[in-house]
Enzyme design. Structure first.
Site, short mmCIF file in Angstrom:
data_model
loop_
_atom_site.label_atom_id
_atom_site.label_comp_id
_atom_site.label_asym_id
_atom_site.label_seq_id
_atom_site.Cartn_x
_atom_site.Cartn_y
_atom_site.Cartn_z
N TYR A 127 -2.89 0.60 9.26
CA TYR A 127 -3.56 -0.70 9.41
C TYR A 127 -4.01 -1.16 8.03
O TYR A 127 -4.75 -0.45 7.34
CB TYR A 127 -4.75 -0.49 10.33
CG TYR A 127 -5.61 -1.68 10.67
CD1 TYR A 127 -5.27 -2.54 11.71
CD2 TYR A 127 -6.83 -1.89 10.02
CE1 TYR A 127 -6.09 -3.58 12.08
CE2 TYR A 127 -7.66 -2.93 10.38
CZ TYR A 127 -7.29 -3.78 11.42
OH TYR A 127 -8.12 -4.81 11.79
N CYS A 128 -3.58 -2.36 7.63
CA CYS A 128 -3.85 -2.86 6.28
C CYS A 128 -4.69 -4.13 6.34
O CYS A 128 -4.16 -5.24 6.47
CB CYS A 128 -2.54 -3.15 5.54
SG CYS A 128 -1.47 -1.71 5.32
N GLU A 131 -8.91 -4.79 0.93
CA GLU A 131 -8.30 -5.00 -0.38
C GLU A 131 -9.30 -4.61 -1.46
O GLU A 131 -10.49 -4.38 -1.17
CB GLU A 131 -7.88 -6.47 -0.54
CG GLU A 131 -6.82 -6.91 0.46
CD GLU A 131 -6.32 -8.32 0.20
OE1 GLU A 131 -6.79 -8.96 -0.76
OE2 GLU A 131 -5.46 -8.77 0.96
N ALA A 134 -11.95 -7.15 -1.17
CA ALA A 134 -12.23 -7.63 0.18
C ALA A 134 -12.38 -6.43 1.10
O ALA A 134 -11.40 -5.92 1.64
CB ALA A 134 -11.11 -8.55 0.68
N SER A 136 -15.94 -5.31 3.35
CA SER A 136 -16.69 -5.88 4.47
C SER A 136 -16.43 -7.37 4.61
O SER A 136 -16.42 -7.92 5.71
CB SER A 136 -18.19 -5.61 4.28
OG SER A 136 -18.46 -4.22 4.32
N ILE A 161 -5.88 2.54 2.61
CA ILE A 161 -4.98 2.58 3.77
C ILE A 161 -4.73 4.04 4.16
O ILE A 161 -4.11 4.80 3.41
CB ILE A 161 -3.67 1.84 3.49
CG1 ILE A 161 -3.98 0.44 2.94
CG2 ILE A 161 -2.84 1.77 4.76
CD1 ILE A 161 -4.93 -0.39 3.79
N GLY A 352 -27.46 28.58 5.96
CA GLY A 352 -28.08 28.86 4.68
C GLY A 352 -27.08 28.89 3.54
O GLY A 352 -26.22 28.02 3.43
N GLY A 353 -27.19 29.90 2.71
CA GLY A 353 -26.28 30.01 1.57
C GLY A 353 -24.83 30.11 1.99
O GLY A 353 -23.94 29.56 1.32
N GLU A 376 -13.68 1.76 9.07
CA GLU A 376 -13.63 0.82 10.20
C GLU A 376 -14.94 0.05 10.34
O GLU A 376 -15.41 -0.24 11.44
CB GLU A 376 -13.24 1.53 11.49
CG GLU A 376 -11.80 2.00 11.44
CD GLU A 376 -11.17 2.19 12.79
OE1 GLU A 376 -11.52 1.45 13.74
OE2 GLU A 376 -10.30 3.06 12.89
#
Length: 391
Positions: A127-128, A131, A134, A136, A161, A352-353, A376
């Site tokens: 899904y693209c 950018e 661009a 949010s 992507i 812990g550690g 998303e």
């Protein structure tokens, strides 16, 4: 598969799906999860196993050659994979994200061609939208699609992507959002964006180097470059100018899958913490016997179950296409991802550690969980979406 999604209990069919995915993941995904992270390599073993079991894109309807899993079944698949390997869970999650615009708005020809190829394992679907400038503010995209006879010519850069690249297991197909009317006023820009299916073998499609990330290292994240990419006009998804609406409707559905990822990784971390708390001895007794530890573990379990139930409720609304899906999708993603970050961090504290070393998976789970608060739509964006639905 049944569309009857019970509110407070899983159906026998859904329980069987959970059991089948868990068994497969324990045998063929979990053993490779640490190496996939350490080597920052694609989870090929998981990809093969998921494809053979038809869990790589379970959401594809039966009429297009898929398993026909409903939204809750798809959530269960993703949750169980994320429980042992977040990077591997992005295989079905991103396949749904990339192909959902085709399901929502594509022509019947597009559905039969591309969903059929996805279901058969010919290639994944990314899904693209984002950018470099661009994120949010997605309508500020600079990628352009210009009509030229019976074709569109695309130029631009898409960033962040997931599963993009030229490799054997990386996505073959890409839903690309591009401006077809870039001269609209800023408030009207959404009406000038259209959606297209681009194939990685199209002339002019290239990829950047894989990003070096904090987590989900087995899932490649790259820029996608579009240089005079000419595609047939028939590869437009829906009508011209409807791409942004399709993109937002897609996210309403697929934010539920991110919530499922978050629930899964949180559950995996709790499983590790519980096992350690039972075995680790200090002051002559198991650390899980101390009240302070019990309170911490109880809060982890309680919050995970709350996130799970909200996610399942959102999945039901996704399946039925209910009007309040935007609220439930955003709320499930936001709440579950915050829970995942809290629970995985607390799991490291329990160990812990040892929790801070790569000898145990909780440090990987903590790093992986962080992205669920970001991709998303950041959780700040989710809260804006939620607030708008409350008006």
């Amino acid at each position: 598969m049944s569309n009857d999604l019970p509110l407070f209990a899983l159906s026998e069919e859904h329980r069987a799906i959970r059991s089948a995915v868990r068994e497969l993941c324990e045998a063929k995904v979990a053993p490779y999860a640490a190496a996939v992270d350490e080597e920052s390599r694609y989870p090929e073993e998981a990809a093969r196993a998921l494809q053979q079991a038809d869990f790589h894109a379970p959401h594809v309807p039966e009429e297009y050659g898929g398993a026909g899993a409903d939204a809750l079944a798809t959530v269960l698949v993703i949750e169980e994979i994320a429980r042992v390997c977040m990077a591997s869970s992005l295989i079905p999650a991103v396949n749904k994200l990339g192909s959902m615009p085709v399901l929502i708005a594509g022509s019947e020809d597009l559905k039969r061609h591309y969903l059929g190829r996805l279901a058969s394992g010919e290639g994944g679907f990314s899904y693209c939208l984002s950018e470099p400038d661009a994120g949010s503010d997605a309508v500020a995209m600079r990628t352009r699609a210009v009509r030229d006879g019976d074709s569109y010519v695309l130029n631009g850069v898409k960033r962040w992507i997931t599963n993009a690249g030229p490799g054997e297991f990386e996505s073959e197909f890409y839903t690309v959002m591009a401006a077809t009317d870039p001269d609209l006023e800023p408030r009207e820009r959404a009406r000038g964006i259209s959606a297209f299916v681009v194939e990685r073998t199209d002339d002019g499609v290239t990829f950047g180097a894989a990003e070096k990330k904090l987590g989900i290292k087995g899932s490649p994240t790259r820029e996608v470059y579009l240089d005079d990419v000419r595609i047939p006009a028939g590869r437009m998804i829906g009508e011209e100018g409807t791409g942004f609406e399709t993109a937002m409707r897609t996210l309403d559905h697929t934010r539920v899958t991110i919530a499922a990822q978050a629930v899964g990784v949180a559950q995996g971390a709790l499983d590790q913490a519980l096992g350690y708390a039972r075995e680790r001895q200090q002051f002559g007794r198991a650390i899980g016997d101390f009240q302070g530890m019990q309170f911490l573990l109880a809060d982890m379990g309680m919050r995970i179950e709350a996130a799970r139930q909200l996610t399942y409720a959102a999945a039901g609304r996704s399946e039925r296409g209910e009007a309040d899906l935007a609220f439930f999708g955003a709320a499930a993603k936001c709440f579950a991802s915050d829970v995942a970050m809290e629970v995985t961090t607390n799991a490291v504290q329990v160990l812990g550690g040892y929790g801070y070393t790569r000898d145990y998976p909780v440090e990987r789970m903590m790093r992986d969980a962080k992205i669920t608060q970001i991709y998303e739509g950041t959780n700040e964006i989710q809260r804006l979406v939620i607030a708008r639905t409350l008006r």
